[in-house]
Each structure stands twice: as structure tokens, then as C-alpha cells.
Design a protein around this motif. Structure first.
Motif, PDB file in Angstrom:
ATOM      1  N   LEU A   1       0.844  -1.197   0.000  1.00 37.28           N
ATOM      2  CA  LEU A   1       0.000   0.000   0.000  1.00 37.28           C
ATOM      3  C   LEU A   1       0.871   1.235   0.000  1.00 37.28           C
ATOM      4  N   ALA A   2       0.417   2.283  -0.705  1.00 40.88           N
ATOM      5  CA  ALA A   2       1.143   3.553  -0.742  1.00 40.88           C
ATOM      6  C   ALA A   2       0.205   4.698  -0.389  1.00 40.88           C
ATOM      7  N   LEU A   3       0.688   5.616   0.461  1.00 40.68           N
ATOM      8  CA  LEU A   3      -0.056   6.812   0.829  1.00 40.68           C
ATOM      9  C   LEU A   3       0.708   8.028   0.326  1.00 40.68           C
ATOM     10  N   PHE A   4      -0.015   8.970  -0.256  1.00 39.88           N
ATOM     11  CA  PHE A   4       0.612  10.168  -0.807  1.00 39.88           C
ATOM     12  C   PHE A   4       0.029  11.413  -0.143  1.00 39.88           C
ATOM     13  N   GLU A   5       0.904  12.381   0.101  1.00 41.92           N
ATOM     14  CA  GLU A   5       0.446  13.635   0.701  1.00 41.92           C
ATOM     15  C   GLU A   5       1.204  14.808   0.095  1.00 41.92           C
ATOM     16  N   ARG A   6       0.576  15.992   0.186  1.00 39.60           N
ATOM     17  CA  ARG A   6       1.215  17.201  -0.323  1.00 39.60           C
ATOM     18  C   ARG A   6       2.289  17.645   0.659  1.00 39.60           C
ATOM     19  N   GLY A   7       3.529  17.753   0.161  1.00 32.45           N
ATOM     20  CA  GLY A   7       4.639  18.161   1.001  1.00 32.45           C
ATOM     21  C   GLY A   7       4.849  19.662   0.971  1.00 32.45           C
ATOM     22  N   HIS A   8       6.063  20.091   1.287  1.00 31.00           N
ATOM     23  CA  HIS A   8       6.357  21.515   1.318  1.00 31.00           C
ATOM     24  C   HIS A   8       6.440  22.078  -0.101  1.00 31.00           C
ATOM     25  N   GLU A   9       6.432  23.383  -0.183  1.00 32.93           N
ATOM     26  CA  GLU A   9       6.466  24.029  -1.494  1.00 32.93           C
ATOM     27  C   GLU A   9       7.748  23.666  -2.229  1.00 32.93           C
ATOM     28  N   ALA A  10       7.609  23.378  -3.500  1.00 30.82           N
ATOM     29  CA  ALA A  10       8.751  22.927  -4.294  1.00 30.82           C
ATOM     30  C   ALA A  10       9.878  23.956  -4.288  1.00 30.82           C
ATOM     31  N   TYR A  11      11.092  23.431  -4.343  1.00 28.63           N
ATOM     32  CA  TYR A  11      12.311  24.234  -4.447  1.00 28.63           C
ATOM     33  C   TYR A  11      12.635  25.005  -3.160  1.00 28.63           C
ATOM     34  N   GLU A  12      11.896  24.734  -2.084  1.00 31.63           N
ATOM     35  CA  GLU A  12      12.201  25.389  -0.820  1.00 31.63           C
ATOM     36  C   GLU A  12      12.623  24.342   0.207  1.00 31.63           C
ATOM     37  N   TYR A  13      13.577  24.726   1.046  1.00 31.76           N
ATOM     38  CA  TYR A  13      14.040  23.799   2.080  1.00 31.76           C
ATOM     39  C   TYR A  13      12.997  23.708   3.181  1.00 31.76           C
ATOM     40  N   SER A  14      12.686  22.501   3.618  1.00 30.47           N
ATOM     41  CA  SER A  14      11.682  22.298   4.655  1.00 30.47           C
ATOM     42  C   SER A  14      12.355  22.138   6.014  1.00 30.47           C
ATOM     43  N   GLN A  15      12.070  23.075   6.939  1.00 29.88           N
ATOM     44  CA  GLN A  15      12.611  22.984   8.288  1.00 29.88           C
ATOM     45  C   GLN A  15      11.880  21.920   9.108  1.00 29.88           C
ATOM     46  N   GLU A  16      10.632  21.654   8.723  1.00 29.46           N
ATOM     47  CA  GLU A  16       9.803  20.766   9.533  1.00 29.46           C
ATOM     48  C   GLU A  16       9.998  19.287   9.217  1.00 29.46           C
ATOM     49  N   GLY A  17      10.635  18.987   8.120  1.00 29.89           N
ATOM     50  CA  GLY A  17      10.754  17.593   7.714  1.00 29.89           C
ATOM     51  C   GLY A  17       9.474  17.127   7.047  1.00 29.89           C
ATOM     52  N   PHE A  18       9.112  15.877   7.287  1.00 27.75           N
ATOM     53  CA  PHE A  18       7.982  15.301   6.580  1.00 27.75           C
ATOM     54  C   PHE A  18       6.870  14.917   7.554  1.00 27.75           C
ATOM     55  N   ASP A  19       5.696  14.720   7.013  1.00 29.57           N
ATOM     56  CA  ASP A  19       4.517  14.461   7.825  1.00 29.57           C
ATOM     57  C   ASP A  19       4.352  12.975   8.136  1.00 29.57           C
ATOM     58  N   SER A  20       3.309  12.688   8.927  1.00 28.02           N
ATOM     59  CA  SER A  20       3.104  11.322   9.401  1.00 28.02           C
ATOM     60  C   SER A  20       1.637  10.937   9.363  1.00 28.02           C
ATOM     61  N   PHE A  21       1.389   9.637   9.188  1.00 29.31           N
ATOM     62  CA  PHE A  21       0.050   9.071   9.225  1.00 29.31           C
ATOM     63  C   PHE A  21       0.007   7.927  10.230  1.00 29.31           C
ATOM     64  N   ASN A  22      -1.074   7.848  10.976  1.00 32.74           N
ATOM     65  CA  ASN A  22      -1.356   6.662  11.766  1.00 32.74           C
ATOM     66  C   ASN A  22      -2.218   5.738  10.916  1.00 32.74           C
ATOM     67  N   VAL A  23      -1.692   4.590  10.571  1.00 35.08           N
ATOM     68  CA  VAL A  23      -2.403   3.639   9.718  1.00 35.08           C
ATOM     69  C   VAL A  23      -2.905   2.487  10.582  1.00 35.08           C
ATOM     70  N   THR A  24      -4.211   2.209  10.481  1.00 37.01           N
ATOM     71  CA  THR A  24      -4.808   1.120  11.250  1.00 37.01           C
ATOM     72  C   THR A  24      -5.401   0.085  10.305  1.00 37.01           C
ATOM     73  N   ILE A  25      -4.931  -1.141  10.432  1.00 39.69           N
ATOM     74  CA  ILE A  25      -5.430  -2.269   9.642  1.00 39.69           C
ATOM     75  C   ILE A  25      -5.517  -3.473  10.570  1.00 39.69           C
ATOM     76  N   ASN A  26      -6.601  -4.194  10.475  1.00 33.34           N
ATOM     77  CA  ASN A  26      -6.732  -5.426  11.266  1.00 33.34           C
ATOM     78  C   ASN A  26      -6.631  -5.151  12.766  1.00 33.34           C
ATOM     79  N   GLY A  27      -7.071  -3.943  13.176  1.00 30.25           N
ATOM     80  CA  GLY A  27      -7.046  -3.578  14.579  1.00 30.25           C
ATOM     81  C   GLY A  27      -5.692  -3.155  15.107  1.00 30.25           C
ATOM     82  N   ILE A  28      -4.688  -3.072  14.252  1.00 26.95           N
ATOM     83  CA  ILE A  28      -3.331  -2.692  14.641  1.00 26.95           C
ATOM     84  C   ILE A  28      -3.005  -1.324  14.048  1.00 26.95           C
TER      85      ILE A  28
END
Length: 219
Positions: A97-124
Motif C-alpha cells: 500500500l502507498a499513501l501520498f500527501e502534499r509536502g512543502h512548497e517545491a524548491y524550498e528547504y523544509s525545516q519541519e521535515g515530513f509528515d506522518s500518518f497513523n495507519v490502522t489495519i486489522n485492529g493494529i
């Protein structure tokens, strides 16, 4: 009688086509993956929280098969449950499975790093951090994370038709903007029992009228 026969034949043909329809050709090449459009999450099963979308409804933003639309929420505990109806996820080789999200504005350095998702499948539930791809949509980088169903207790070869995604994890001041959820390993969805019964009923009606016509012709 001819009208009924015609309708029965149409029902049987439609059901047979549904059961035998081939998978769509790969529609998205991104992050080293070749993804089949038929394997994208295409149903919003449920949602919790208040959401902001780039356009349209929450269902539109998350199930239109596009990287140009996105949804986010600042509500604590915000989550969505997305379903797969054309093709379902299967625990195959590697990531499934792949999840995609909109990151920081292109060509700019991101101080915050990258985002996160809590994925729940099969109760885990597991936390996944995204990483940047080389794809840019509307001047924003597209970030991606991949998921292996094995880490959720899903047996090899077993299928999953729904995935819960938490959108409230704050990664150093940044919340994820979910764009697309796509299956990497997928198989054709098993038809619902009602669909199978409808197909059999349609074929049965067609057979009955065909036999009647044959007897009438022989008389």
C-alpha cells in the motif's frame, strides 16, 4: 415476453462483464512505483473530525484518483476509513500500500521535515513518516510512504478492503494533507453474494426463455 427476455439478458451480460472485467492499465508512475488506477481507494467509508479540502467534498478529495486534490484536519483524533471496491489489497511480496500527501512548497528547504500518518489495519495501528518523491504537483512536492500488510498481522495472500488513516499526528508543527491512497499489490474484488445471485438468476431466466423458444420452434 420479449421485453422480459431482453431485460434478463441485459442483467446477465452486465453481471458477467462485472465479474470478468480486466484491470485497468497502470495510471500512475511515482516514487519508483507503477500503480493501477483500479487499485486506488475509491470509497469513503467513514470519517471522524472536521476536514479542509482543496476542493469538493471529503469523498471527492480522497477518492478521485488524483494527486491534485487533498484533505487535512486539525481535529484531535481525525481519521478516515477508505475502501477498495474494484481491486482489494493483498499481502504480497514487499510493500502492499502507498499513501501520498502534499509536502512543502517545491524548491524550498523544509525545516519541519515530513509528515506522518497513523495507519490502522486489522485492529493494529502503526505510525508512518512520509518521504519526498521527485513528483511536483501545483508547485508542491508529493511525499509518499509505503505499508507492508505483514506488519498488521495480515497473512500472506490474505486480502484487505478497508484502511483507516489518522490525519491528526502533528510532526513538529506540520499536519499531513492526504492526496491519494493506492494499492501496490491488489487482486480483483470478490463479488458480493447478492451480485453472484443476481448473475445466476439472470442466466437462469435467459436459459428458461431460450428453452421455451426452442420448444415453440420445434412444435
Amino acid at each position: 415476453m420479449r421485453g422480459l427476455l431482453h431485460r434478463a439478458a441485459a442483467v446477465a451480460a452486465a453481471c458477467a462483464a462485472l465479474l470478468a472485467a480486466p484491470a485497468a492499465q497502470a495510471a500512475l508512475e511515482i516514487g519508483g512505483l507503477s500503480l493501477d488506477e483500479a487499485g486506488f481507494a475509491d470509497t469513503l467509508v467513514s470519517s471522524t473530525g472536521v476536514f479542509t479540502t482543496s476542493s469538493g467534498t471529503l469523498a471527492d478529495a480522497l477518492t478521485d484518483g488524483s494527486l491534485s486534490t487533498w484533505a487535512m484536519s486539525t481535529t484531535a483524533g481525525a481519521k478516515v476509513v477508505l475502501g477498495f471496491t474494484d481491486r482489494v489489497l493483498v499481502n504480497g511480496a514487499g510493500n502492499d500500500l502507498a499513501l501520498f500527501e502534499r509536502g512543502h512548497e517545491a524548491y524550498e528547504y523544509s525545516q519541519e521535515g515530513f509528515d506522518s500518518f497513523n495507519v490502522t489495519i486489522n485492529g493494529i495501528t502503526r505510525l508512518y513518516f512520509t518521504t519526498e518523491t521527485t513528483t511536483i504537483i501545483d508547485d508542491y512536492n508529493v511525499n509518499m510512504t509505503t505499508v507492508d500488510l505483514s506488519f498488521f498481522g495480515v497473512a500472506e495472500g490474505a486480502t484487505v478492503s478497508q484502511v483507516q488513516i489518522g490525519l491528526d499526528y502533528n510532526t513538529r508543527g506540520s499536519l499531513p494533507q492526504l492526496q491519494l491512497v493506492a494499492g501496490i499489490n491488489t487482486v480483483a474484488a470478490v463479488p458480493e453474494p447478492a451480485t453472484v445471485l443476481m448473475t445466476l438468476a439472470g442466466l437462469g431466466v435467459v436459459g428458461v426463455f431460450a428453452r421455451r423458444r426452442q420448444r415453440a420452434a420445434a412444435a
